[in-house]
Design a protein around this motif. Structure first.
Motif, mmCIF file in Angstrom:
data_model
loop_
_atom_site.group_PDB
_atom_site.id
_atom_site.type_symbol
_atom_site.label_atom_id
_atom_site.label_comp_id
_atom_site.label_asym_id
_atom_site.label_seq_id
_atom_site.Cartn_x
_atom_site.Cartn_y
_atom_site.Cartn_z
ATOM 1 N N GLN A 1 58.355 50.283 9.240
ATOM 2 C CA GLN A 1 57.596 51.323 8.605
ATOM 3 C C GLN A 1 56.260 51.809 9.386
ATOM 4 O O GLN A 1 55.847 52.978 9.311
ATOM 5 C CB GLN A 1 56.987 50.820 7.177
ATOM 6 C CG GLN A 1 55.893 51.376 6.420
ATOM 7 C CD GLN A 1 56.756 52.481 5.565
ATOM 8 O OE1 GLN A 1 57.815 52.891 5.854
ATOM 9 N NE2 GLN A 1 56.070 53.335 4.652
ATOM 10 N N GLU A 2 55.925 50.666 10.251
ATOM 11 C CA GLU A 2 54.807 51.119 11.258
ATOM 12 C C GLU A 2 55.407 52.519 12.173
ATOM 13 O O GLU A 2 54.565 53.089 12.349
ATOM 14 C CB GLU A 2 54.074 50.159 12.024
ATOM 15 C CG GLU A 2 53.067 50.442 12.829
ATOM 16 C CD GLU A 2 52.659 49.185 13.439
ATOM 17 O OE1 GLU A 2 51.335 48.745 13.522
ATOM 18 O OE2 GLU A 2 53.232 48.366 14.419
ATOM 19 N N ARG B 1 53.571 34.465 4.079
ATOM 20 C CA ARG B 1 53.908 35.470 4.825
ATOM 21 C C ARG B 1 54.361 35.537 6.225
ATOM 22 O O ARG B 1 55.219 36.315 6.830
ATOM 23 C CB ARG B 1 52.839 36.756 4.598
ATOM 24 C CG ARG B 1 53.459 38.151 4.809
ATOM 25 C CD ARG B 1 52.296 39.060 4.920
ATOM 26 N NE ARG B 1 51.863 39.509 3.791
ATOM 27 C CZ ARG B 1 52.261 40.264 2.791
ATOM 28 N NH1 ARG B 1 53.319 41.105 3.086
ATOM 29 N NH2 ARG B 1 51.465 40.620 1.751
ATOM 30 N N ASP C 1 53.044 36.452 9.234
ATOM 31 C CA ASP C 1 52.847 37.814 10.154
ATOM 32 C C ASP C 1 52.292 37.209 11.474
ATOM 33 O O ASP C 1 52.001 35.972 11.470
ATOM 34 C CB ASP C 1 51.959 38.902 9.480
ATOM 35 C CG ASP C 1 50.325 38.360 9.257
ATOM 36 O OD1 ASP C 1 49.590 38.250 10.400
ATOM 37 O OD2 ASP C 1 50.137 37.853 8.060
ATOM 38 N N ARG D 1 35.236 40.636 9.119
ATOM 39 C CA ARG D 1 36.152 41.759 8.984
ATOM 40 C C ARG D 1 35.404 43.237 8.515
ATOM 41 O O ARG D 1 35.827 44.164 9.091
ATOM 42 C CB ARG D 1 37.172 41.767 7.705
ATOM 43 C CG ARG D 1 37.949 40.433 7.897
ATOM 44 C CD ARG D 1 38.824 40.338 6.896
ATOM 45 N NE ARG D 1 38.192 39.691 5.736
ATOM 46 C CZ ARG D 1 38.830 39.657 4.597
ATOM 47 N NH1 ARG D 1 39.806 40.070 4.334
ATOM 48 N NH2 ARG D 1 37.857 39.202 3.824
ATOM 49 N N LEU E 1 45.287 57.518 5.689
ATOM 50 C CA LEU E 1 45.283 56.029 5.364
ATOM 51 C C LEU E 1 46.722 55.758 4.778
ATOM 52 O O LEU E 1 47.493 56.181 4.008
ATOM 53 C CB LEU E 1 44.457 55.531 4.143
ATOM 54 C CG LEU E 1 44.265 54.331 4.072
ATOM 55 C CD1 LEU E 1 43.613 53.436 4.987
ATOM 56 C CD2 LEU E 1 43.328 54.186 2.545
ATOM 57 N N ALA E 2 47.505 54.604 5.587
ATOM 58 C CA ALA E 2 48.737 54.192 4.994
ATOM 59 C C ALA E 2 48.807 52.425 5.398
ATOM 60 O O ALA E 2 47.878 52.134 6.075
ATOM 61 C CB ALA E 2 49.848 54.901 6.094
ATOM 62 N N ASN E 3 49.639 51.892 4.498
ATOM 63 C CA ASN E 3 49.816 50.421 4.528
ATOM 64 C C ASN E 3 51.234 50.340 4.972
ATOM 65 O O ASN E 3 52.093 50.675 4.292
ATOM 66 C CB ASN E 3 49.481 49.819 3.241
ATOM 67 C CG ASN E 3 49.439 48.459 3.353
ATOM 68 O OD1 ASN E 3 49.946 47.902 4.170
ATOM 69 N ND2 ASN E 3 48.671 47.878 2.199
ATOM 70 N N THR E 4 51.503 49.797 6.122
ATOM 71 C CA THR E 4 52.786 49.227 6.552
ATOM 72 C C THR E 4 53.313 48.191 5.720
ATOM 73 O O THR E 4 54.584 47.824 5.778
ATOM 74 C CB THR E 4 52.807 49.019 7.839
ATOM 75 O OG1 THR E 4 52.424 47.803 8.279
ATOM 76 C CG2 THR E 4 52.236 49.896 8.845
ATOM 77 N N ARG E 5 52.424 47.205 5.009
ATOM 78 C CA ARG E 5 52.942 46.098 4.557
ATOM 79 C C ARG E 5 53.747 45.062 5.368
ATOM 80 O O ARG E 5 54.601 44.507 5.121
ATOM 81 C CB ARG E 5 53.503 46.233 2.986
ATOM 82 C CG ARG E 5 52.800 47.122 2.065
ATOM 83 C CD ARG E 5 53.285 47.121 0.819
ATOM 84 N NE ARG E 5 52.600 47.913 -0.035
ATOM 85 C CZ ARG E 5 51.393 47.611 -0.599
ATOM 86 N NH1 ARG E 5 50.732 46.461 -0.245
ATOM 87 N NH2 ARG E 5 50.481 48.346 -1.363
ATOM 88 N N TYR E 6 53.289 45.070 6.612
ATOM 89 C CA TYR E 6 53.740 44.236 7.919
ATOM 90 C C TYR E 6 55.010 44.621 8.063
ATOM 91 O O TYR E 6 55.689 43.759 8.856
ATOM 92 C CB TYR E 6 53.699 42.721 7.180
ATOM 93 C CG TYR E 6 52.121 42.175 6.852
ATOM 94 C CD1 TYR E 6 51.495 41.764 7.951
ATOM 95 C CD2 TYR E 6 51.675 42.273 5.839
ATOM 96 C CE1 TYR E 6 50.177 41.253 7.830
ATOM 97 C CE2 TYR E 6 50.221 41.960 5.449
ATOM 98 C CZ TYR E 6 49.751 41.313 6.491
ATOM 99 O OH TYR E 6 48.435 40.672 6.022
ATOM 100 N N THR F 1 45.910 48.270 12.988
ATOM 101 C CA THR F 1 45.695 47.059 12.515
ATOM 102 C C THR F 1 46.684 46.066 13.433
ATOM 103 O O THR F 1 48.092 46.298 13.289
ATOM 104 C CB THR F 1 45.990 46.572 10.988
ATOM 105 O OG1 THR F 1 44.939 47.463 10.337
ATOM 106 C CG2 THR F 1 45.555 44.942 10.858
#
Length: 241
Positions: free
Chosen positions: A10-11, A92, A94, A199, A1-6, A29
């Motif tokens: 990082q993705e 943000r 995005d 969601r 599990l990882a979060n790129t924070r947009y 995502t």
């Protein structure tokens, strides 16, 4: 599990890491991967589901909805209630938020009411406090606004609080519409109109699609559109003022 924070870089980094781990399946995502990220995904020998959005070119499978259509529908509702000076508050910014803005813009352009002066955006992460700040900036620039479309519910709640501080009546003087339909939108006073985005169902379908594909039961249609619902409440219905 990882979060790129947009972060697209990082993705890419995380996808390389996951590819090295040889996963049985992967959920990602969004649909706005870089060319490098797309190449990494296409090189993985496992089922992949992209979530939160739909598009024309899935890497493998996809489940979500059209953010553009949702934005367009929200503005169409506001216009149907008689409001004409509809502001836009975005944080943000995005790619999914940008498509909500495109729906907002095109709905207003269709009736010759789009005004770029009614748009306030920032790249910083969203908070309720930020919603109030952005709304104050919008009021200072265009005091004749009579409605605000916020790209998420945090901003919408911040707008409501700022209206209460300034004794601006919602919805008599200002309509407010948010996005995502978090639990507090219904319990706010007045209750806040929002776009419900299903969601939980996206997550449930995404993992089911991956597990089924691992077990050899690939879906006949690789793209699943779950749609959205406009939850109309007091904040955008002037007859309740």
């Amino acid at each position: 599990l990882a979060n790129t924070r947009y972060s697209i870089l990082q993705e890419e980094k995380l996808l390389r890491l996951f590819r090295a781990q040889k996963p049985a399946g992967l959920i990602v995502t969004g649909i706005n991967q870089t060319a490098e990220s797309r190449a990494i995904l296409e090189s993985m020998n496992c089922p992949i589901t992209q979530i939160m959005e739909i598009g024309d070119s899935p890497v493998d499978m996809m489940v979500g909805f059209s953010h553009y259509d949702a934005g367009f529908a929200a503005i169409s509702h506001i216009l149907e209630q008689g409001y004409r000076r509809v502001g836009f508050l975005g944080a943000r910014m995005d790619p999914r938020v940008q498509r909500r803005f495109e729906g907002y813009r095109d709905a207003l352009k269709a009736v010759s009411l789009f005004d770029p002066n009614l748009v306030i955006t920032t790249s910083v992460p969203t908070t309720v406090t930020l919603g109030g700040t952005l709304f104050a900036d919008l009021l200072a620039k265009t005091p004749d606004i009579d409605a605000v479309f916020c790209v998420n519910d945090d901003l919408a709640l911040g707008v409501l609080f700022e209206c209460q501080r300034r004794q601006i009546s919602v919805p008599r003087d200002l309509a407010i519409v948010g996005f995502n339909d978090l639990e507090y939108m219904e319990s706010a006073v007045p209750s806040l109109t929002s776009v419900r985005t299903n969601r939980y169902e996206m997550g449930r379908h995404a993992i089911s699609m991956v597990i089924d594909a691992i077990e050899g039961r690939r879906p006949q249609e690789p793209v699943l559109d779950l749609g959205f619902q406009l939850m109309v409440r007091e904040s955008s219905t002037p007859q309740n003022a």
